[in-house]
Design a protein around this motif. Structure first.
Motif, PDB file in Angstrom:
ATOM      1  N   TYR A 327       0.747  -1.228  -0.049  1.00 28.72           N
ATOM      2  CA  TYR A 327       0.174  -0.064   0.121  1.00 28.72           C
ATOM      3  C   TYR A 327       0.821   1.095   0.024  1.00 28.72           C
ATOM      4  N   GLU A 328       0.499   2.346  -0.846  1.00 32.20           N
ATOM      5  CA  GLU A 328       1.357   3.527  -0.937  1.00 32.20           C
ATOM      6  C   GLU A 328       0.681   4.523   0.380  1.00 32.20           C
ATOM      7  N   LEU A 329       1.606   5.040   1.140  1.00 28.77           N
ATOM      8  CA  LEU A 329       1.336   5.693   2.122  1.00 28.77           C
ATOM      9  C   LEU A 329       1.082   7.030   1.538  1.00 28.77           C
ATOM     10  N   ILE A 330      -0.120   7.534   1.676  1.00 24.00           N
ATOM     11  CA  ILE A 330      -0.527   8.986   1.143  1.00 24.00           C
ATOM     12  C   ILE A 330      -0.197   9.962   2.249  1.00 24.00           C
ATOM     13  N   ALA A 331      -0.647   9.735   3.272  1.00 21.68           N
ATOM     14  CA  ALA A 331      -0.471  10.766   4.242  1.00 21.68           C
ATOM     15  C   ALA A 331      -0.740  10.233   5.851  1.00 21.68           C
ATOM     16  N   VAL A 332      -0.024  10.774   6.896  1.00 17.66           N
ATOM     17  CA  VAL A 332      -0.372  10.674   8.162  1.00 17.66           C
ATOM     18  C   VAL A 332      -0.554  12.028   8.995  1.00 17.66           C
ATOM     19  N   ASP A 333      -1.846  12.387   9.079  1.00 16.67           N
ATOM     20  CA  ASP A 333      -2.140  13.757   9.534  1.00 16.67           C
ATOM     21  C   ASP A 333      -2.911  13.458  10.716  1.00 16.67           C
ATOM     22  N   GLY A 334      -2.010  14.038  11.844  1.00 18.12           N
ATOM     23  CA  GLY A 334      -2.387  13.973  13.503  1.00 18.12           C
ATOM     24  C   GLY A 334      -2.613  12.355  13.599  1.00 18.12           C
ATOM     25  N   ASN A 335      -3.902  12.124  14.043  1.00 17.37           N
ATOM     26  CA  ASN A 335      -4.235  10.727  14.154  1.00 17.37           C
ATOM     27  C   ASN A 335      -5.024  10.047  13.195  1.00 17.37           C
ATOM     28  N   THR A 336      -4.726  10.509  11.959  1.00 21.95           N
ATOM     29  CA  THR A 336      -5.339   9.952  10.767  1.00 21.95           C
ATOM     30  C   THR A 336      -4.123   9.420   9.705  1.00 21.95           C
ATOM     31  N   VAL A 337      -4.536   8.276   9.074  1.00 24.35           N
ATOM     32  CA  VAL A 337      -3.618   7.629   8.419  1.00 24.35           C
ATOM     33  C   VAL A 337      -4.366   7.359   6.602  1.00 24.35           C
ATOM     34  N   ILE A 338      -3.776   7.618   5.805  1.00 24.87           N
ATOM     35  CA  ILE A 338      -4.318   7.405   4.639  1.00 24.87           C
ATOM     36  C   ILE A 338      -3.566   6.544   3.653  1.00 24.87           C
ATOM     37  N   TRP A 339      -4.048   5.499   3.250  1.00 23.90           N
ATOM     38  CA  TRP A 339      -3.191   4.564   2.409  1.00 23.90           C
ATOM     39  C   TRP A 339      -4.056   4.429   0.687  1.00 23.90           C
ATOM     40  N   LYS A 340      -3.205   4.179  -0.101  1.00 20.05           N
ATOM     41  CA  LYS A 340      -3.693   3.876  -1.638  1.00 20.05           C
ATOM     42  C   LYS A 340      -3.257   2.244  -1.762  1.00 20.05           C
ATOM     43  N   LYS A 341      -4.407   1.626  -2.251  1.00 26.47           N
ATOM     44  CA  LYS A 341      -3.956   0.113  -2.688  1.00 26.47           C
ATOM     45  C   LYS A 341      -3.422   0.182  -3.942  1.00 26.47           C
ATOM     46  N   PRO A 342      -2.428  -0.735  -4.250  1.00 26.78           N
ATOM     47  CA  PRO A 342      -1.677  -0.855  -5.518  1.00 26.78           C
ATOM     48  C   PRO A 342      -2.680  -1.378  -6.438  1.00 26.78           C
ATOM     49  N   VAL A 343      -2.510  -1.299  -7.746  1.00 28.66           N
ATOM     50  CA  VAL A 343      -3.126  -1.631  -8.766  1.00 28.66           C
ATOM     51  C   VAL A 343      -2.953  -2.889  -9.184  1.00 28.66           C
ATOM     52  N   GLY A 344      -1.818  -3.233  -9.411  1.00 30.08           N
ATOM     53  CA  GLY A 344      -1.282  -4.647  -9.925  1.00 30.08           C
ATOM     54  C   GLY A 344      -1.319  -5.652  -8.844  1.00 30.08           C
ATOM     55  N   ASP A 345      -0.943  -6.861  -9.170  1.00 28.81           N
ATOM     56  CA  ASP A 345      -0.944  -8.025  -8.249  1.00 28.81           C
ATOM     57  C   ASP A 345      -0.133  -7.704  -6.984  1.00 28.81           C
ATOM     58  N   SER A 346      -0.345  -8.065  -5.841  1.00 22.49           N
ATOM     59  CA  SER A 346       0.485  -7.605  -4.663  1.00 22.49           C
ATOM     60  C   SER A 346       1.893  -8.106  -4.744  1.00 22.49           C
ATOM     61  N   CYS A 347       2.671  -7.332  -4.078  1.00 18.24           N
ATOM     62  CA  CYS A 347       4.254  -7.600  -4.184  1.00 18.24           C
ATOM     63  C   CYS A 347       4.581  -8.493  -2.800  1.00 18.24           C
ATOM     64  N   LEU A 348       3.453  -9.088  -2.371  1.00 19.37           N
ATOM     65  CA  LEU A 348       3.736  -9.645  -1.035  1.00 19.37           C
ATOM     66  C   LEU A 348       4.742 -10.373  -0.989  1.00 19.37           C
ATOM     67  N   SER A 349       5.600 -10.379   0.021  1.00 19.81           N
ATOM     68  CA  SER A 349       6.993 -10.880   0.254  1.00 19.81           C
ATOM     69  C   SER A 349       6.922 -12.252   1.193  1.00 19.81           C
ATOM     70  N   SER A 350       7.227 -13.327   0.613  1.00 23.63           N
ATOM     71  CA  SER A 350       7.236 -14.828   1.361  1.00 23.63           C
ATOM     72  C   SER A 350       7.858 -14.399   2.939  1.00 23.63           C
ATOM     73  N   GLN A 351       8.644 -13.302   2.992  1.00 24.75           N
ATOM     74  CA  GLN A 351       9.340 -13.247   4.338  1.00 24.75           C
ATOM     75  C   GLN A 351       8.304 -12.215   5.403  1.00 24.75           C
ATOM     76  N   ASN A 352       7.387 -11.975   4.888  1.00 23.12           N
ATOM     77  CA  ASN A 352       6.797 -10.943   5.993  1.00 23.12           C
ATOM     78  C   ASN A 352       6.287 -11.442   7.104  1.00 23.12           C
ATOM     79  N   GLU A 353       6.434 -10.524   8.279  1.00 21.50           N
ATOM     80  CA  GLU A 353       6.292 -11.179   9.542  1.00 21.50           C
ATOM     81  C   GLU A 353       4.898 -11.587   9.765  1.00 21.50           C
ATOM     82  N   PHE A 354       3.885 -11.343   9.261  1.00 21.06           N
ATOM     83  CA  PHE A 354       2.580 -11.935   9.523  1.00 21.06           C
ATOM     84  C   PHE A 354       2.325 -12.991   8.896  1.00 21.06           C
TER      85      PHE A 354
END
Length: 591
Positions: A327-354
């Motif tokens: 996800y592209e981080l658009i802004a963190v404004d105070g206690n508000t965060v805004i992300w944009k979802k990617p258009v293509g297939d996720s670049c999900l890493s096999s090593q992600n901590e979750f």
């Protein structure tokens, strides 16, 4: 004849007993008549009889089935009894008493858990004392009758945050919320610095944990149609407040199951202090949000854990999940965060901590009726067609263009659009139906297919809940691609809404929604009556034989009905039934 003049003591004992019994019986009948006519005992006895009926029809399925059979055949001459007064806000599938015994794990107990039809009392939900016909739109966005929802808990607890307050006969809605006490308008203005809220790029939104839906109500002025949801909780009826205001909403809980929407439905997803633990259970809830968000769409989270005191780890985890999903981080404004979802297939890493992995092809991305949440990430490429923001047309052009997810049904889609334009014109011009404020604001289409009925109403200040029956062709993705909203549902179960929340119910093919083995037309009509507001209308299209049956049953749910010819341009044997629900009240002592 001399025996008539004998003193009492000289009468024949048999004559004495017979005369005395007849006289006593006569006076007893007269006394009972006056008691029933002029005292509260009449109402309490009637109420007791109703309670007995409800207990009988619930505890004895055979007795209930006999009543259903009588109503279906038209031989039950009296209307179905009304439910007890404490059932004014009853939701059969979200019954706190019934569901409180279930598991707390992942909020399972706050999800839908429906009784079987034979376990459900066959009765009509009464309005609360003092109920008034709802304030019409657009005034209802700012005020509603207190008597229609005499629940003060939110006003008492949240009034200082601008949620709502009591003023005389009304609840007033200043437009505030926990994260925007200065008003939703001011908050939305802040978001518009980062998100294209104007110009038709965004159309469908999901507001999670919505309070009284001031965010969704305010977005309407931007041309964005936001569907709000929240569970039935201790705040008491926040979704009912939203619907009474005329804002799209329904009751739901993000717990163990997918929400009842197809993949890539929403252009914008919003959480303002919704308290959903997005990173819990290996980020299962964030993964579900990702499934529902359209590629290129925006996710806004305000409140905990975003830069929140003592929640550093939760905030760090939330950012880590978003990064893992690219996800592209658009802004963190105070206690508000805004992300944009990617258009293509996720670049999900096999090593992600979750431990997140992409779903394989055996996991259908859009199946969502009682479908268990998956811990895998839906591949955008698994959803066929051009669905990303920037590739679909802007609103309102997207309403009439054939969506790519309907391309295999292109001819049927275009014919459906023309058909419903003709039909709605006929409803207005020939049947003289009011399909806009002040008479109508909240509309439900119980069997929506491509949303053609809703599309034909799009220029009017109404909104339509398009319901796609879960056992039919799952076309809800097409409805969202058109810029409309709706849910999956099985009409052999009650809908997740409060009583008296829709002004107009439309249904094409009523008998197709029932099942001989699971539910009856009587069950469905009693549920429709629960959903419908007093003085609201129902329009049903079906064959003459089916509508004759429905007309017989309409009396049992206290509706007045009439049957009409269909529009002349349409083929087939259909006719149209129009029914009106009256405003009836319970006797004063029917508790």
């Amino acid at each position: 004849m001399k025996h008539l003049n004998l003193p009492f003591s000289k009468r024949n004992p048999r004559q004495w007993r017979l005369f005395d019994i007849i006289t006593a019986a006569f006076f007893a009948v007269v006394l009972l008549f006056f008691i029933l006519l002029f005292t509260p005992l009449r109402d309490s006895m009637a109420a007791s009889g109703r309670q007995t009926l409800l207990v009988t029809t619930t505890s004895d399925p055979r007795q209930r089935q006999r009543l259903v059979t009588l109503v279906e055949s038209g031989h039950h001459l009296q209307p179905i009894e009304y439910c007890p007064a404490d059932a004014v806000a009853h939701m059969p599938c979200e019954d706190p008493k019934r569901n409180s015994q279930l598991s707390r794990e992942m909020n399972f107990y706050r999800e839908r858990h429906c009784p079987l039809p034979e376990e459900t009392p066959l009765c009509l939900i009464p309005p609360p004392n003092g109920y008034k016909i709802s304030v019409p739109w657009p005034e209802s966005l700012h005020k509603i009758w207190h008597a229609n929802m005499p629940y003060n808990k939110i006003a008492d607890r949240k009034g200082h945050q601008g949620w709502m307050k009591r003023e005389g006969e009304y609840f007033i809605f200043p437009g505030g919320g926990t994260m925007f006490p200065g008003g939703a308008g001011q908050y939305i203005e802040k978001l518009s610095q980062y998100i294209p809220l104007k110009g038709g790029t965004l159309r469908t939104a999901l507001d999670m944990g919505c309070g009284v839906a001031s965010f969704g109500g305010t977005l309407l002025s931007q041309g964005i149609l936001a569907l709000s949801f929240a569970p039935r909780d201790s705040h008491k009826s926040q979704i009912q407040f939203a619907l009474e205001r005329g804002v799209p909403a329904f009751v739901a809980m993000l717990g163990t199951r997918r929400l009842p929407f197809p993949a890539s439905s929403f252009d914008l997803m919003h959480c303002s202090r919704c308290l959903i633990p997005f990173t819990a259970y290996n980020a299962t809830y964030f993964v579900e949000v990702d499934r529902l968000l359209r590629p290129g769409g925006y996710l806004v989270i305000s409140g905990p854990p975003v830069q929140w005191p003592k929640q550093d780890k939760e905030w760090a985890d939330l950012q880590a999940v978003a990064r893992a999903l690219c996800y592209e981080l658009i802004a963190v404004d105070g206690n508000t965060v805004i992300w944009k979802k990617p258009v293509g297939d996720s670049c999900l890493s096999s090593q992600n901590e979750f431990g997140l992995e992409l779903c394989d092809e055996s996991v259908p991305p859009s199946d969502a009726w009682y479908y268990k949440l998956k811990k895998c990430v839906t591949r955008p490429s698994s959803v066929k067609g051009e669905i990303a923001l920037g590739t679909i047309p802007k609103w309102p052009e997207r309403l009439s263009k054939v969506p790519s997810r309907a391309i295999v049904m292109k001819n049927g889609f275009e014919a459906d659009a023309r058909r419903w334009a003709r039909r709605v014109a006929y409803y207005r011009d020939s049947l003289k139906l009011e399909l806009k404020p002040p008479a109508v604001r909240n509309i439900m289409d119980m069997n929506a297919l491509f949303g053609g009925f809703a599309a034909a109403l799009a220029s009017d200040p109404v909104w339509v809940m398009n319901v796609i029956p879960s056992r039919k062709q799952l076309t809800l993705d097409v409805i969202y691609d058109r810029g409309l909203i709706g849910v999956y549902h099985d009409w052999c179960e009650p809908f997740s809404t409060y009583p008296r929340t829709y002004d107009f119910i439309h249904l094409s093919g009523i008998e197709s929604l029932t099942s001989k083995s699971r539910c009856s037309l009587v069950d469905l009509m009693v549920e429709m009556d629960r959903i419908l507001r007093p003085e609201g209308k129902v329009l049903i299209r079906d064959t003459p034989e089916v509508l004759d049956k429905v007309a017989r049953m309409a009396h049992a749910v206290r509706w007045s009905s009439s049957i009409h010819d269909k529009e002349p341009e349409s083929h087939g044997r259909e006719k149209i039934l129009v029914a009106t629900k009256p405003l009836w009240r319970m006797p004063s002592n029917s508790h």
